[in-house]
Write an enzyme that holds these catalytic residues in place. Structure first.
Site, short mmCIF file in Angstrom:
data_model
loop_
_atom_site.label_atom_id
_atom_site.label_comp_id
_atom_site.label_asym_id
_atom_site.label_seq_id
_atom_site.Cartn_x
_atom_site.Cartn_y
_atom_site.Cartn_z
N ASP A 73 0.85 -1.19 0.00
CA ASP A 73 0.00 0.00 0.00
C ASP A 73 0.89 1.24 0.00
O ASP A 73 2.10 1.15 0.19
CB ASP A 73 -0.93 0.01 1.22
CG ASP A 73 -0.22 -0.42 2.47
OD1 ASP A 73 0.98 -0.10 2.61
OD2 ASP A 73 -0.83 -1.10 3.30
N ASP A 75 1.47 4.88 1.70
CA ASP A 75 1.12 5.81 2.77
C ASP A 75 1.68 7.18 2.44
O ASP A 75 2.73 7.30 1.80
CB ASP A 75 1.71 5.34 4.11
CG ASP A 75 1.13 4.00 4.53
OD1 ASP A 75 -0.03 3.72 4.16
OD2 ASP A 75 1.83 3.24 5.22
N ASP A 150 11.33 3.40 12.32
CA ASP A 150 12.19 2.33 12.86
C ASP A 150 13.49 2.14 12.07
O ASP A 150 14.58 2.34 12.60
CB ASP A 150 11.42 1.01 13.02
CG ASP A 150 10.53 0.65 11.83
OD1 ASP A 150 10.61 1.35 10.80
OD2 ASP A 150 9.78 -0.33 11.93
P1 ATP Z 1 4.77 -3.53 5.19
O1 ATP Z 1 5.33 -3.74 3.83
O2 ATP Z 1 4.69 -4.78 5.97
O3 ATP Z 1 3.51 -2.71 5.24
P2 ATP Z 1 5.88 -1.20 6.38
O4 ATP Z 1 7.29 -0.80 6.68
O5 ATP Z 1 5.11 -0.35 5.43
O6 ATP Z 1 5.90 -2.70 5.93
P3 ATP Z 1 3.82 -0.56 8.27
O7 ATP Z 1 3.43 -1.32 9.50
O8 ATP Z 1 2.86 -0.39 7.18
O9 ATP Z 1 5.13 -1.29 7.75
O10 ATP Z 1 4.35 0.85 8.78
C1 ATP Z 1 4.53 1.97 7.92
C2 ATP Z 1 5.74 2.76 8.37
O11 ATP Z 1 5.54 3.24 9.71
C3 ATP Z 1 7.03 1.99 8.41
O12 ATP Z 1 7.66 1.96 7.15
C4 ATP Z 1 7.83 2.75 9.44
O13 ATP Z 1 8.42 3.90 8.86
C5 ATP Z 1 6.78 3.20 10.42
N1 ATP Z 1 6.62 2.26 11.55
C6 ATP Z 1 5.77 1.22 11.62
N2 ATP Z 1 5.89 0.57 12.79
C7 ATP Z 1 6.83 1.23 13.50
C8 ATP Z 1 7.40 1.07 14.79
N3 ATP Z 1 7.03 0.10 15.59
N4 ATP Z 1 8.34 1.97 15.18
C9 ATP Z 1 8.73 2.98 14.37
N5 ATP Z 1 8.24 3.17 13.15
C10 ATP Z 1 7.30 2.33 12.70
MG MG Z 2 2.94 -0.53 4.95
#
Ligand code: ATP
Ligand code: MG
Length: 448
Positions: A73, A75, A150
């Site tokens: 997705d 964001d 993160d």
């Molecule tokens: P995925 O492909 O699984 O969605 P993602 O990195 O996009 O991986 P999300 O859970 O959608 O993961 O989170 C979006 C963003 O929010 C991450 O890329 C990161 O920058 C931030 N984020 C998410 N969880 C945390 C956390 N626990 N601590 C700090 N930043 C976080």
């Molecule tokens: Mg994501």
């Protein structure tokens, strides 16, 4: 050919600019074109920028595009507040109480838009006694928003208008080098939010990235911090792992880091069943394959697989104690689900499907009379059949049973008639022998 050559020359001459503390990476270097951004995300960044705000695609989507993967997705992060975002888009709503986000709808697509947040510094931070952040919902600017994320690869901001990437933590180089590195001191960051340890495992397994040594090192010693994470969040993260399309690698990596024991009840369930391990690993492999083929997977099916051997153990015990097979299955299901509910917080909405899948297993053994036809009509037949195939593949039941059902489903009426077994043949469970009745002449009860 000429195009390729020009691209290479252009790439060589392209330079990273500095803007404040950010490195600005031009399109000529990173190669992510605005056409790769989803329709909705592009409309959101365009709309916010036209209204005078900053707006970027951020997080996993930028990382995935750099790694030539398809993002799950898109964001968007912006300096507009939730109310300001809502004013720009007619079809949008503010969600969340603790940290308010805006969901903007474009047809089927839903774009999550977040206002830049800042990381609350240690002295002002509200933490629990283990250092876990209880509040991280203050607005901030782009640089602060990068710092609270993160991993360096997750903190890149892409502007679809200029096609530039803004990078405050060397995330572009890390991503190109396939390294997943925690921003800041990993010890502090894991203490603030222990779930980041699981995210490190999941993202490195899913993306095939190497965990930076300093990011990986503290995990084994800090794993007990996961005990303080609310159950619902743990389950959420576990599901993300199991449905990541790389669940087998995730589980292997969790094992390597010693994260599988005593921490995650669901994983304990998996690992503590020597007999069931083969079954569970096959179920996970099967899930990964389905996801790679863009097929749907149901969490209920996965939970049913994870808990199957526990249900079987209880069922077997009850049958040995003289309980009737179907009745024993009902008791076993309730017992296992009640026990797991306490530990795992599996949402109730999955119960009905899990039970149906489990209950139908016994009926596959019945291959005579009208029973196979009635089974075919069950709405949950397909899921139950897939489940049966897993049982065959793990040597729990004879392969012949799976093959029989595979053929029977699509066979002609005549062939089906031929395939049917004489009554009573092939019933897995022996009928419980009833004590001879005192009164002669009473017809014995039908098997369930
Ligand atoms: P995925 O492909 O699984 O969605 P993602 O990195 O996009 O991986 P999300 O859970 O959608 O993961 O989170 C979006 C963003 O929010 C991450 O890329 C990161 O920058 C931030 N984020 C998410 N969880 C945390 C956390 N626990 N601590 C700090 N930043 C976080
Ligand atoms: Mg994501």
């Amino acid at each position: 050919m000429i195009k390729k050559f020009l691209k290479r020359v252009f790439r060589k001459s392209a330079k990273v600019k500095k803007q404040g503390n950010a490195q600005v990476i031009p399109f000529a270097l990173h190669g992510v074109a605005c056409e790769q951004i989803s329709y909705g995300a592009k409309r959101v960044t365009d709309g916010l920028q036209a209204a005078g705000y900053q707006a970027y695609v951020v997080g996993g989507a930028v990382r995935d595009l750099l790694l030539h993967k398809i993002p799950k997705d898109f964001d968007v992060a912006t300096n507009a507040t939730p109310e300001e975002i809502k004013r720009v888009f007619r079809r949008s709503r503010i969600i969340g109480r603790r940290f308010r986000l805006v969901h903007v709808m474009f047809g089927e697509e839903l774009v999550e838009v977040a206002t830049f947040r800042c990381k609350i510094e240690a002295e002002d931070a509200q933490t629990d006694e283990h250092g876990r952040l209880l509040r991280d919902n203050e607005f901030g600017d782009q640089e602060q928003d990068a710092a609270r994320r993160d991993f360096t690869a997750n903190a890149l901001f892409y502007d679809p208008t200029t096609q530039e990437i803004f990078d405050y933590h060397n995330g572009y180089a890390d991503t190109c080098n396939n390294v997943l590195r925690m921003i800041g001191d990993p010890l502090v960051r894991y203490r603030e939010d222990p779930v980041r340890m699981l995210r490190a495992v999941r993202l490195s397994a899913k993306l095939g990235m190497d965990l930076d040594a300093a990011t990986a090192a503290p995990i084994t010693q800090m794993k007990s911090l996961l005990d303080n994470v609310p159950e619902a969040r743990m389950l959420d993260e576990m599901l993300k792992m199991l449905l990541s399309g790389h669940s087998v690698e995730c589980i292997q990596q969790l094992r390597q880091m010693g994260l599988h024991q005593g921490l995650l009840p669901l994983l304990d369930v998996i690992m503590e069943q020597p007999m069931g391990e083969k079954f569970v690993m096959l179920a996970l492999k099967n899930t990964d394959e389905r996801l790679s083929q863009d097929k749907s997977v149901s969490p209920a099916f996965l939970f049913a697989a994870l808990l199957w051997h526990e249900v079987r153990c209880v069922w077997q015990r009850l049958v040995e104690q003289g309980e009737r097979p179907v009745g024993a299955m009902h008791i076993a299901m309730e017992e296992v689900l009640a026990k797991q509910k306490k530990k795992l917080a599996i949402p109730h909405r999955h119960d009905a499907i899990m039970k149906e899948i489990w209950l139908l297993q016994q009926r596959f053994e019945q291959r005579s009379g009208q029973r196979p036809y009635r089974l075919l009509e069950q709405p949950r037949f397909r899921a139950a059949f897939d489940f049966l195939l897993l049982r065959c593949a793990s040597d729990e039941v004879d392969n012949e049973l799976g093959l029989w059902w595979d053929e029977f489903q699509d066979a002609s009426d005549a062939r089906r008639e031929e395939m049917l077994r004489p009554d009573g043949v092939g019933v897995m469970v022996k009928k419980r022998r009833r004590k001879p009745r005192k009164k002669p002449g009473v017809v014995s009860e039908q098997a369930e």
